[in-house]
Design a protein around this motif. Sequence first.
Motif, short mmCIF file in Angstrom:
data_model
loop_
_atom_site.label_atom_id
_atom_site.label_comp_id
_atom_site.label_asym_id
_atom_site.label_seq_id
_atom_site.Cartn_x
_atom_site.Cartn_y
_atom_site.Cartn_z
N LEU A 242 26.55 47.55 45.44
CA LEU A 242 27.13 46.28 45.84
C LEU A 242 28.34 45.97 44.96
O LEU A 242 28.24 45.98 43.73
CB LEU A 242 26.10 45.17 45.74
N VAL A 243 29.47 45.69 45.60
CA VAL A 243 30.70 45.38 44.88
C VAL A 243 31.34 44.16 45.53
O VAL A 243 31.44 44.07 46.75
CB VAL A 243 31.71 46.55 44.91
N LYS A 244 31.79 43.22 44.68
CA LYS A 244 32.52 42.06 45.18
C LYS A 244 33.96 42.15 44.72
O LYS A 244 34.24 42.30 43.53
CB LYS A 244 31.89 40.77 44.65
N SER A 245 34.90 42.05 45.66
CA SER A 245 36.32 42.02 45.33
C SER A 245 36.79 40.57 45.31
O SER A 245 36.70 39.88 46.33
CB SER A 245 37.13 42.83 46.34
N ILE A 246 37.28 40.12 44.18
CA ILE A 246 37.74 38.73 44.04
C ILE A 246 39.23 38.68 44.37
O ILE A 246 40.04 39.35 43.74
CB ILE A 246 37.43 38.21 42.63
N ASP A 247 39.58 37.87 45.39
CA ASP A 247 40.84 38.03 46.10
C ASP A 247 41.84 36.89 45.98
O ASP A 247 42.72 36.74 46.81
CB ASP A 247 40.55 38.22 47.60
N GLY A 248 41.75 36.05 45.00
CA GLY A 248 42.65 34.91 44.93
C GLY A 248 44.12 35.30 44.84
O GLY A 248 44.48 36.29 44.20
N ILE A 249 44.98 34.51 45.48
CA ILE A 249 46.42 34.73 45.47
C ILE A 249 47.07 33.70 44.55
O ILE A 249 46.67 32.54 44.52
CB ILE A 249 47.00 34.59 46.90
N GLY A 250 48.12 34.13 43.79
CA GLY A 250 48.85 33.16 42.97
C GLY A 250 49.36 33.76 41.69
O GLY A 250 49.51 34.98 41.55
N THR A 251 49.63 32.89 40.73
CA THR A 251 50.10 33.31 39.43
C THR A 251 48.97 34.01 38.68
O THR A 251 47.78 33.85 39.02
CB THR A 251 50.56 32.10 38.60
N PHE A 274 38.80 43.45 41.66
CA PHE A 274 39.92 42.51 41.61
C PHE A 274 41.00 43.00 42.56
O PHE A 274 41.30 44.19 42.62
CB PHE A 274 40.47 42.46 40.18
N LYS A 275 41.57 42.06 43.31
CA LYS A 275 42.59 42.41 44.30
C LYS A 275 43.93 41.79 43.92
O LYS A 275 44.00 40.62 43.53
CB LYS A 275 42.16 41.94 45.69
N LEU A 276 44.99 42.59 44.08
CA LEU A 276 46.34 42.12 43.85
C LEU A 276 47.16 42.31 45.11
O LEU A 276 46.93 43.24 45.87
CB LEU A 276 47.00 42.87 42.68
N PHE A 277 48.12 41.39 45.32
CA PHE A 277 48.94 41.40 46.52
C PHE A 277 50.40 41.65 46.13
O PHE A 277 51.00 40.85 45.40
CB PHE A 277 48.82 40.07 47.26
N PHE A 278 50.95 42.75 46.62
CA PHE A 278 52.33 43.11 46.27
C PHE A 278 53.31 41.99 46.62
O PHE A 278 54.21 41.69 45.84
CB PHE A 278 52.75 44.39 46.97
N GLU A 279 53.16 41.38 47.78
CA GLU A 279 54.11 40.36 48.23
C GLU A 279 53.66 38.95 47.88
O GLU A 279 54.42 38.18 47.27
CB GLU A 279 54.33 40.50 49.74
N GLU A 280 52.45 38.57 48.26
CA GLU A 280 52.00 37.19 48.06
C GLU A 280 51.95 36.80 46.59
O GLU A 280 52.39 35.72 46.19
CB GLU A 280 50.64 36.97 48.72
N ARG A 283 55.42 36.26 44.99
CA ARG A 283 56.11 35.00 45.29
C ARG A 283 55.82 33.93 44.23
O ARG A 283 56.57 32.96 44.08
CB ARG A 283 55.67 34.47 46.66
N HIS A 284 54.74 34.10 43.51
CA HIS A 284 54.34 33.12 42.50
C HIS A 284 54.70 33.56 41.09
O HIS A 284 54.44 32.83 40.13
CB HIS A 284 52.84 32.86 42.60
N GLY A 285 55.25 34.74 40.95
CA GLY A 285 55.57 35.24 39.62
C GLY A 285 55.31 36.74 39.56
O GLY A 285 54.97 37.36 40.57
#
Length: 306
Positions: A242-251, A274-280, A283-285
């Motif tokens: 079981l794995v949980k990916s934490i996906d919040g977007i922001g700084t 942990f998830k990172l977004f190349f574009e989103e 935009r925040h830094g």
Amino acid sequence: MERQYRWQVQPRFFVILSILVGLIFGVWGVVRLIAHVTAPRPPELPRGGRTVFPEYRLFGYSGYPDAASLGRLGTGDIDERMAEIEKSGQDFLRGRKLMPVMELIAVTVHPTPGSDGMYRTRVKDEIIESWLATARKHQAMLLLNIQPGRAKFLDEVKHFERWLREPEVGLALDPEWAVGPDQVPGKVFGRTSGPELDEVARYVAGLVAEHDLPEKVLLYHQLHVDIVAEEDKLATHPGVVLVKSIDGIGTPKAKTSTWQRIVDRTPEHVHVGFKLFFEEDARHGPLMTPDEVMALRPEPEYILYE
């Protein structure tokens, strides 16, 4: 004379009998040895072994073929993307081995109901077959990402049973897009529950046992704390990681804060990613660096870029 003759015959008989017994056991031993040597080995993970953690750290991209908006893995040449994963993943290992991950969006949610009213579309088998071939070429794990719309997670998972019998294939459930019978994806946040996730985990554990598979990853994404209710009712199951990916977007500060809030409510037997977004995120830094990501506590065991 007759008694003497009997004593002469009996030793010969026992000698012959001993020789025959020895030959039988010798042949049986050879047969067992040949069977042991030629017996097929149980299937293993793409880079060896039958268990995921703590040997490996999972690192990968998500996407869909020729759909840049759905993630980097679907842009450009897929072999080049896999080379990127191989190279970039080295920055996160911290003493572990790399397990490359391809997260294919296999069930895509959309704002229209479709012919069955489920607000989702399933990927064609030909695409899964192609991506699985790529995963095998690069010794990677393929996770089928499911955005179910109004459908049930278990129904969508069962649809892909053929592929889940393969040792390289696991699951990534996306409850943000799991809506109720009167809801429309994108207009509300979806959600799931520990019992619903546990139902999927039990099913996957059954496949692992039936087909003698190595451990299979069951991942679920979580954007904020309210997306998964009664998480304590998600139990452990043999053969399922079981794995949980934490996906919040922001700084970086906002992402770290989201991480901590969700981690604090995560059962101890669930590994965290942990998830990172190349574009989103950009935009925040600036994107968080590998060192910043690996400074999170506990250390993420799965790092995903979209």
